[in-house]
Design an enzyme around this catalytic site. Structure first.
Site, PDB file in Angstrom:
ATOM      1  N   ASN A   1       0.838  -1.200   0.000  1.00 51.39           N
ATOM      2  CA  ASN A   1       0.000   0.000   0.000  1.00 51.39           C
ATOM      3  C   ASN A   1       0.873   1.249   0.000  1.00 51.39           C
ATOM      4  OD1 ASN A   1      -2.417  -1.458   0.241  1.00 51.39           O
ATOM      5  ND2 ASN A   1      -2.181  -1.585   2.460  1.00 51.39           N
TER       6      ASN A   1
ATOM      7  N   HIS B   1     -15.537  -0.923   2.480  1.00 53.84           N
ATOM      8  CA  HIS B   1     -14.586  -1.616   3.366  1.00 53.84           C
ATOM      9  C   HIS B   1     -15.264  -2.141   4.641  1.00 53.84           C
ATOM     10  CE1 HIS B   1     -10.966  -1.701   6.087  1.00 53.84           C
ATOM     11  NE2 HIS B   1     -10.379  -2.088   4.978  1.00 53.84           N
TER      12      HIS B   1
ATOM     13  N   GLU C   1     -16.412   4.587  -0.814  1.00 55.32           N
ATOM     14  CA  GLU C   1     -14.971   4.821  -0.904  1.00 55.32           C
ATOM     15  C   GLU C   1     -14.738   5.626  -2.166  1.00 55.32           C
ATOM     16  OE1 GLU C   1     -12.698   1.073  -0.581  1.00 55.32           O
ATOM     17  OE2 GLU C   1     -14.241   0.477   0.851  1.00 55.32           O
TER      18      GLU C   1
ATOM     19  N   SER D   1     -10.852  -1.169  -3.206  1.00 51.63           N
ATOM     20  CA  SER D   1      -9.583  -1.866  -3.026  1.00 51.63           C
ATOM     21  C   SER D   1      -9.424  -3.138  -3.837  1.00 51.63           C
ATOM     22  CB  SER D   1      -9.377  -2.183  -1.547  1.00 51.63           C
ATOM     23  OG  SER D   1     -10.325  -3.131  -1.137  1.00 51.63           O
TER      24      SER D   1
ATOM     25  N   ASP E   1     -14.527   7.667   1.894  1.00 51.58           N
ATOM     26  CA  ASP E   1     -13.284   7.136   2.453  1.00 51.58           C
ATOM     27  C   ASP E   1     -12.222   7.111   1.350  1.00 51.58           C
ATOM     28  OD1 ASP E   1     -11.212   5.511   3.380  1.00 51.58           O
ATOM     29  OD2 ASP E   1     -12.535   4.101   4.406  1.00 51.58           O
TER      30      ASP E   1
ATOM     31  N   HIS F   1      -7.295   4.751  -0.147  1.00 48.34           N
ATOM     32  CA  HIS F   1      -6.371   4.358  -1.220  1.00 48.34           C
ATOM     33  C   HIS F   1      -5.979   5.542  -2.108  1.00 48.34           C
ATOM     34  CE1 HIS F   1      -6.579   0.099  -0.414  1.00 48.34           C
ATOM     35  NE2 HIS F   1      -7.876   0.224  -0.262  1.00 48.34           N
TER      36      HIS F   1
ATOM     37  N   LYS G   1      -1.279   4.137   4.278  1.00 51.63           N
ATOM     38  CA  LYS G   1      -1.015   3.679   2.911  1.00 51.63           C
ATOM     39  C   LYS G   1       0.003   4.613   2.250  1.00 51.63           C
ATOM     40  CE  LYS G   1      -4.970   0.746   2.943  1.00 51.63           C
ATOM     41  NZ  LYS G   1      -6.288   0.870   3.549  1.00 51.63           N
TER      42      LYS G   1
END
Ligand SMILES: *Cc1c(COP(=O)(O)O)cnc(C)c1O
Length: 387
Positions: free
Chosen positions: A43, A134, A178, A182, A211, A214, A245
């Site tokens: 990550n 998530h 998100e 992911s 969110d 990433h 990350k």
């Protein structure tokens, strides 16, 4: 037989038993089974975690302080004696960068996501969450104990139907997503979500929770994530990001209005009842966050590598790639194939891991490749040759 033994045995039978991997690290390499492999499961999107020079520079700077102003523990919750100036400095820095009123720090993304919704949502609140959010967000919604529905992944039509049906029945609807997902590396249509929020705002209060775990650091000209790319930072009520990350640290933040921050300080249990992060770690986060705008060359290289790998995987694979990020799935189908493929790639010197159901849908087992900016192009080409 003991019930736990039985359950573990069943997992072993199904080929799904997990264990902590025996690995060590050397920058962008992972050492396992006496083999040195390029890490294609990291990550560390900007390569900052692998950068020893940066860490030394930071630690030397910290050691110059007499006494040490940012110790290795806060010894307490921030609401008692654990608040250090560096927390407020980082919150101010983040709020300024996002041009928003406030930011609030948390011990991790998991803490953030299991704490924010339970603190804010009440029985007059409905949560509408993307089907693929998530686990930490799912846990947060469950802990909140409120009504919720999950809309089909990135499906605005489905979300619109739900909003149409429920907007008049609740005082408040919180849409949860998100920005980069992911497992497929695809992105949420943030601008359209903001537009939807406005369409329904005459019927009830519609709020947006995004969110960016990433995306923060890795996308946007200032490195502020997809909300920056889509130019909608000001319209997102709860903009969450994590430091574990691309930011090569630990912890998380929420960018929000001052009112929300004040309310969370008074109601969010993972914030109130947990020892705050070590000030030294917060200082390290601030040290890196400060530099984010200057890391554009790394982001550009990361985007270039992502494009290269996406094209290469698409050529070798029928599965239509949705990715628009540095996370690129190589879908192989059956579990056993994914395990074998990962093993083969590891033997060739590439640390890749198989992802199987229930993490991804049945029949869609895959190698999840994630890229980092410190990979050289020829290193990526070597992986591509082995795919
Ligand atoms: C990694 C991740 C988290 C958890 O963050 P931590 O700081 O590791 O606890 C939360 N949300 C998403 C989308 C993530 O990918």
């Amino acid at each position: 037989m003991n019930v736990f033994t039985q359950k573990l045995e069943a997992l072993t039978q199904a080929g799904l038993k997990r264990a902590l991997p025996n690995i060590s690290h050397e920058g962008k390499w992972i050492i396992a089974d006496k083999r040195r492999m390029l890490n294609f499961s990291s990550n560390d999107y900007l390569g900052l975690a692998a950068d020893q020079r940066l860490q030394r520079e930071f630690l030397q700077k910290m050691l110059e302080n007499e006494p040490l102003v940012n110790p290795l523990t806060s010894s307490s919750s921030r609401l008692l004696t654990g608040n250090f100036p560096i927390y407020q400095e980082l919150e101010q820095l983040i709020a300024n960068r996002f041009s928003r009123e406030a930011a609030l720090l948390f011990n991790s993304g998991y803490h953030a996501n299991i704490g924010i919704l339970p603190a804010l949502a009440d029985k007059n609140t409905l949560v509408l969450a993307d089907k693929l959010v998530h686990a930490s967000l799912i846990d947060g919604i469950r802990l909140a104990g409120v009504s919720f529905y999950r809309y089909q992944h990135n499906n605005l039509e489905h979300l619109t139907q739900l909003l149409t049906k429920y907007a008049t029945q609740f005082e408040r609807i919180i849409i949860v997503t998100e920005s980069i997902f992911s497992m497929d590396g695809d992105i949420a249509p943030l601008a359209e979500l903001v537009a939807l929020k406005k369409v329904f705002s005459n019927q009830c209060q519609v709020m947006l929770y995004v969110d960016e775990a990433h995306a923060i650091g890795a996308y946007g000209e200032q490195g502020l994530g997809m909300a920056e790319v889509f130019d909608c930072i000001a319209e997102i009520d709860f903009l969450v990001g994590t430091f574990g990350k691309a930011l090569a640290s630990v912890g998380a933040y929420l960018v929000c209005d001052q009112l929300i921050k004040d309310y969370l300080i008074n109601s969010m249990r993972p914030l109130i009842f947990s020892t705050a992060l070590p000030p030294l770690n917060v200082a390290w986060t601030a040290f890196l966050f400060q530099q984010l705008p200057e890391l554009q060359a790394k982001r550009t290289h990361l985007a270039y590598l992502s494009d290269r790998l996406k094209q290469a995987v698409q050529q070798k694979n029928d599965y239509p790639l949705q990715t628009q990020s540095c996370i690129i799935p190589f879908v192989v189908g059956e579990n056993e194939q994914a395990v074998q493929k990962a093993k083969y790639l590891q033997q060739q010197g590439f640390y890749c891991l198989p992802i199987r159901p229930p993490t991804v849908p049945k029949g869609m087992a895959r190698i999840r490749l994630s890229l980092t900016a410190d990979l050289a192009e020829d290193e990526l080409n070597q992986l591509i040759a082995c795919l």
